[in-house]
Design a protein around this motif. Structure first.
Motif, PDB file in Angstrom:
ATOM      1  N   ASP A 195       4.665   9.698   0.539  1.00 19.39           N
ATOM      2  CA  ASP A 195       3.709   9.177   1.518  1.00 19.39           C
ATOM      3  C   ASP A 195       2.395   9.952   1.567  1.00 19.39           C
ATOM      4  O   ASP A 195       1.428   9.490   2.173  1.00 19.39           O
ATOM      5  N   SER A 196       2.366  11.133   0.949  1.00 19.24           N
ATOM      6  CA  SER A 196       1.108  11.890   0.971  1.00 19.24           C
ATOM      7  C   SER A 196       0.197  11.494  -0.196  1.00 19.24           C
ATOM      8  O   SER A 196      -0.896  12.036  -0.343  1.00 19.24           O
ATOM      9  N   SER A 197       0.639  10.515  -1.016  1.00 20.51           N
ATOM     10  CA  SER A 197      -0.160  10.164  -2.207  1.00 20.51           C
ATOM     11  C   SER A 197      -0.934   8.848  -2.021  1.00 20.51           C
ATOM     12  O   SER A 197      -1.079   8.064  -2.957  1.00 20.51           O
ATOM     13  N   VAL A 198      -1.457   8.641  -0.800  1.00 17.74           N
ATOM     14  CA  VAL A 198      -2.152   7.376  -0.489  1.00 17.74           C
ATOM     15  C   VAL A 198      -3.413   7.199  -1.344  1.00 17.74           C
ATOM     16  O   VAL A 198      -4.231   8.120  -1.450  1.00 17.74           O
ATOM     17  N   ILE A 199      -3.562   6.019  -1.924  1.00 14.69           N
ATOM     18  CA  ILE A 199      -4.799   5.661  -2.625  1.00 14.69           C
ATOM     19  C   ILE A 199      -5.699   5.042  -1.551  1.00 14.69           C
ATOM     20  O   ILE A 199      -5.381   3.963  -1.030  1.00 14.69           O
ATOM     21  N   THR A 200      -6.791   5.727  -1.187  1.00 10.98           N
ATOM     22  CA  THR A 200      -7.546   5.289  -0.004  1.00 10.98           C
ATOM     23  C   THR A 200      -8.364   4.021  -0.253  1.00 10.98           C
ATOM     24  O   THR A 200      -8.660   3.286   0.675  1.00 10.98           O
ATOM     25  N   GLU A 201      -8.727   3.782  -1.519  1.00 12.20           N
ATOM     26  CA  GLU A 201      -9.473   2.556  -1.819  1.00 12.20           C
ATOM     27  C   GLU A 201      -9.003   2.007  -3.154  1.00 12.20           C
ATOM     28  O   GLU A 201      -8.841   2.762  -4.115  1.00 12.20           O
ATOM     29  N   ILE A 202      -8.789   0.708  -3.206  1.00 17.07           N
ATOM     30  CA  ILE A 202      -8.341   0.115  -4.464  1.00 17.07           C
ATOM     31  C   ILE A 202      -9.131  -1.164  -4.724  1.00 17.07           C
ATOM     32  O   ILE A 202      -9.259  -2.011  -3.836  1.00 17.07           O
ATOM     33  N   ASN A 203      -9.701  -1.258  -5.922  1.00 17.07           N
ATOM     34  CA  ASN A 203     -10.373  -2.501  -6.308  1.00 17.07           C
ATOM     35  C   ASN A 203      -9.530  -3.189  -7.388  1.00 17.07           C
ATOM     36  O   ASN A 203      -8.493  -2.659  -7.818  1.00 17.07           O
ATOM     37  N   GLU A 204     -10.000  -4.349  -7.826  1.00 23.59           N
ATOM     38  CA  GLU A 204      -9.170  -5.146  -8.717  1.00 23.59           C
ATOM     39  C   GLU A 204      -8.915  -4.446 -10.062  1.00 23.59           C
ATOM     40  O   GLU A 204      -7.811  -4.522 -10.604  1.00 23.59           O
ATOM     41  N   ALA A 205      -9.939  -3.729 -10.557  1.00 23.30           N
ATOM     42  CA  ALA A 205      -9.791  -3.053 -11.855  1.00 23.30           C
ATOM     43  C   ALA A 205      -8.732  -1.951 -11.760  1.00 23.30           C
ATOM     44  O   ALA A 205      -7.847  -1.835 -12.624  1.00 23.30           O
ATOM     45  N   LEU A 206      -8.802  -1.159 -10.673  1.00 27.63           N
ATOM     46  CA  LEU A 206      -7.810  -0.090 -10.483  1.00 27.63           C
ATOM     47  C   LEU A 206      -6.410  -0.697 -10.303  1.00 27.63           C
ATOM     48  O   LEU A 206      -5.418  -0.180 -10.834  1.00 27.63           O
ATOM     49  N   SER A 218       7.019  -4.375  -7.838  1.00 28.58           N
ATOM     50  CA  SER A 218       7.803  -5.193  -6.876  1.00 28.58           C
ATOM     51  C   SER A 218       6.928  -5.857  -5.791  1.00 28.58           C
ATOM     52  O   SER A 218       5.903  -6.460  -6.111  1.00 28.58           O
ATOM     53  N   GLY A 219       7.327  -5.708  -4.515  1.00 28.05           N
ATOM     54  CA  GLY A 219       6.660  -6.442  -3.425  1.00 28.05           C
ATOM     55  C   GLY A 219       5.172  -6.142  -3.280  1.00 28.05           C
ATOM     56  O   GLY A 219       4.434  -6.923  -2.668  1.00 28.05           O
ATOM     57  N   MET A 220       4.719  -5.003  -3.814  1.00 30.67           N
ATOM     58  CA  MET A 220       3.296  -4.655  -3.676  1.00 30.67           C
ATOM     59  C   MET A 220       2.419  -5.547  -4.569  1.00 30.67           C
ATOM     60  O   MET A 220       1.226  -5.723  -4.280  1.00 30.67           O
ATOM     61  N   ILE A 221       2.985  -6.125  -5.631  1.00 28.72           N
ATOM     62  CA  ILE A 221       2.174  -6.964  -6.538  1.00 28.72           C
ATOM     63  C   ILE A 221       1.724  -8.257  -5.830  1.00 28.72           C
ATOM     64  O   ILE A 221       0.517  -8.491  -5.722  1.00 28.72           O
ATOM     65  N   PRO A 222       2.655  -9.080  -5.287  1.00 26.25           N
ATOM     66  CA  PRO A 222       2.168 -10.275  -4.572  1.00 26.25           C
ATOM     67  C   PRO A 222       1.306  -9.933  -3.355  1.00 26.25           C
ATOM     68  O   PRO A 222       0.364 -10.675  -3.023  1.00 26.25           O
ATOM     69  N   LYS A 223       1.588  -8.781  -2.718  1.00 27.14           N
ATOM     70  CA  LYS A 223       0.782  -8.396  -1.549  1.00 27.14           C
ATOM     71  C   LYS A 223      -0.673  -8.172  -1.975  1.00 27.14           C
ATOM     72  O   LYS A 223      -1.598  -8.691  -1.352  1.00 27.14           O
ATOM     73  N   LEU A 224      -0.877  -7.433  -3.052  1.00 31.11           N
ATOM     74  CA  LEU A 224      -2.251  -7.158  -3.500  1.00 31.11           C
ATOM     75  C   LEU A 224      -2.907  -8.409  -4.084  1.00 31.11           C
ATOM     76  O   LEU A 224      -4.114  -8.615  -3.904  1.00 31.11           O
ATOM     77  N   ASP A 225      -2.124  -9.255  -4.747  1.00 25.17           N
ATOM     78  CA  ASP A 225      -2.701 -10.519  -5.240  1.00 25.17           C
ATOM     79  C   ASP A 225      -3.257 -11.315  -4.058  1.00 25.17           C
ATOM     80  O   ASP A 225      -4.361 -11.863  -4.119  1.00 25.17           O
ATOM     81  N   ASN A 226      -2.486 -11.355  -2.960  1.00 24.78           N
ATOM     82  CA  ASN A 226      -2.954 -12.046  -1.751  1.00 24.78           C
ATOM     83  C   ASN A 226      -4.224 -11.407  -1.212  1.00 24.78           C
ATOM     84  O   ASN A 226      -5.142 -12.095  -0.757  1.00 24.78           O
ATOM     85  N   CYS A 227      -4.292 -10.080  -1.261  1.00 25.97           N
ATOM     86  CA  CYS A 227      -5.464  -9.363  -0.736  1.00 25.97           C
ATOM     87  C   CYS A 227      -6.722  -9.740  -1.510  1.00 25.97           C
ATOM     88  O   CYS A 227      -7.761 -10.060  -0.904  1.00 25.97           O
ATOM     89  N   PHE A 228      -6.663  -9.708  -2.841  1.00 30.11           N
ATOM     90  CA  PHE A 228      -7.870 -10.006  -3.631  1.00 30.11           C
ATOM     91  C   PHE A 228      -8.275 -11.474  -3.456  1.00 30.11           C
ATOM     92  O   PHE A 228      -9.462 -11.787  -3.369  1.00 30.11           O
ATOM     93  N   ASN A 229      -7.280 -12.347  -3.369  1.00 31.43           N
ATOM     94  CA  ASN A 229      -7.570 -13.763  -3.110  1.00 31.43           C
ATOM     95  C   ASN A 229      -8.298 -13.920  -1.769  1.00 31.43           C
ATOM     96  O   ASN A 229      -9.315 -14.621  -1.669  1.00 31.43           O
TER      97      ASN A 229
END
Ligand SMILES: Nc1ncnc2c1ncn2[C@@H]1O[C@H](COP(=O)(O)OP(=O)(O)O)[C@@H](O)[C@H]1O
Ligand SMILES: CC(=O)N[C@@H](CCC(=O)OP(=O)(O)O)C(=O)O
Length: 258
Positions: A195-206, A218-229
């Motif tokens: 939990d201490s390894s938070v990525i504070t900002e993520i864009n589509e390339a990263l 796993s579950g983080m893939i559809p979650k982030l796909d929804n975010c970029f959409n």
């Protein structure tokens, strides 16, 4: 433009009564217009197994035959939704629980996949933004479960992350929307166990890079796909993290950017 906060909570918070209570306390203190979307996949899986059904997920979506649809309607639209509404009422938030069928708030179409039969799974087609905006202006706190309908009498099971995303996109026509995905971790992590390894900002390339490296899975893939959409379709701001950040913005979390 008026602001709306849309928050989604998943099965791991819902399944833990102490965490849920803490989340609802934090949520109830948010000022201004707000919408809550809840999942509950974990509880549905447990209930299905207890009556001899065999849960099956493909690409983050539950295969939903008729007996499974009965289970998810009972668990999401019934047990979980009504408990959350009652708990919010106890905290003086005027919550009303909704499925997508109520007020035709979320209409979807049965998923039509060339090789996989998902059964009664819906992909969101249309949101009744006008009614939703009227509810918010009347100071109602809408609480959505993961059930939608096809407007021909059929209820459909719809991923809760997608419901949060589609509601946010629709509300962006009228409001300045911040969408927050709350779950049991602090955000998108470099090491999903730390939990201490938070990525504070993520864009589509990263995101693409970390997905290839299997840091995101796993579950983080559809979650982030929804975010970029959602970001590309008008949502102003999206965050992922633990609900502690709702009352303390200094708590590390992930912000999504395009
Ligand atoms: N890099 C990562 N950082 C954080 N969580 C990750 C990461 N990669 C995969 N995950 C997994 O994604 C899950 C969150 O997605 P999901 O199960 O859909 O959550 P929920 O429905 O509770 O919101 C986490 O429980 C975690 O196991
Ligand atoms: C079609 C589909 O997969 N629907 C989801 C809806 C619930 C959900 O999304 O719950 P979490 O947020 O707790 O994962 C399911 O039945 O699991």
């Amino acid at each position: 433009m008026k602001k709306v906060t849309v928050i989604k909570i998943g099965g791991n918070i819902i399944d833990n009564p102490a965490e849920l209570e803490q989340f609802l306390t934090d949520f109830s203190k948010i000022e201004g217009y707000k919408v809550l979307v809840h999942g509950g996949g974990k509880s549905a899986t447990k209930m299905a197994q207890s009556i001899g059904l065999v849960p099956q997920m493909i690409d983050g979506r539950r295969i939903t035959d008729a007996p499974m649809l009965d289970v998810v309607v009972m668990i999401y639209a019934g047990q979980i939704n009504k408990h959350i509404v009652a708990q919010l009422q106890a905290k003086d938030n005027n919550a009303i629980g909704f499925s997508g069928a109520d007020g035709n708030l979320i209409q979807s179409t049965k998923r039509n996949h060339p090789t996989i039969d998902y059964g009664f799974v819906g992909d969101v087609k249309q949101v009744n933004t006008k009614l939703l905006a009227t509810l918010l202006e009347a100071r109602v706190v809408p609480v959505f479960c993961a059930i939608t309908h096809d407007k021909n009498g059929q209820l459909l099971n719809t991923n809760a992350d997608t419901i949060a995303s589609e509601l946010s996109i629709a509300l962006s026509e009228v409001f300045d929307v911040t969408l927050t995905y709350c779950f049991e971790k602090q955000g998108v992590l470099q090491d999903s166990e730390d939990d201490s390894s938070v990525i504070t900002e993520i864009n589509e390339a990263l995101y693409q890079k970390l997905k290839e490296e299997k840091v995101i899975h796993s579950g983080m893939i559809p979650k982030l796909d929804n975010c970029f959409n959602s970001l590309s379709r008008g949502v102003q701001k999206i965050k992922i993290g633990h609900h502690k950040m709702l009352q303390n913005s200094d708590i590390p979390h992930t912000t999504i950017t395009l």
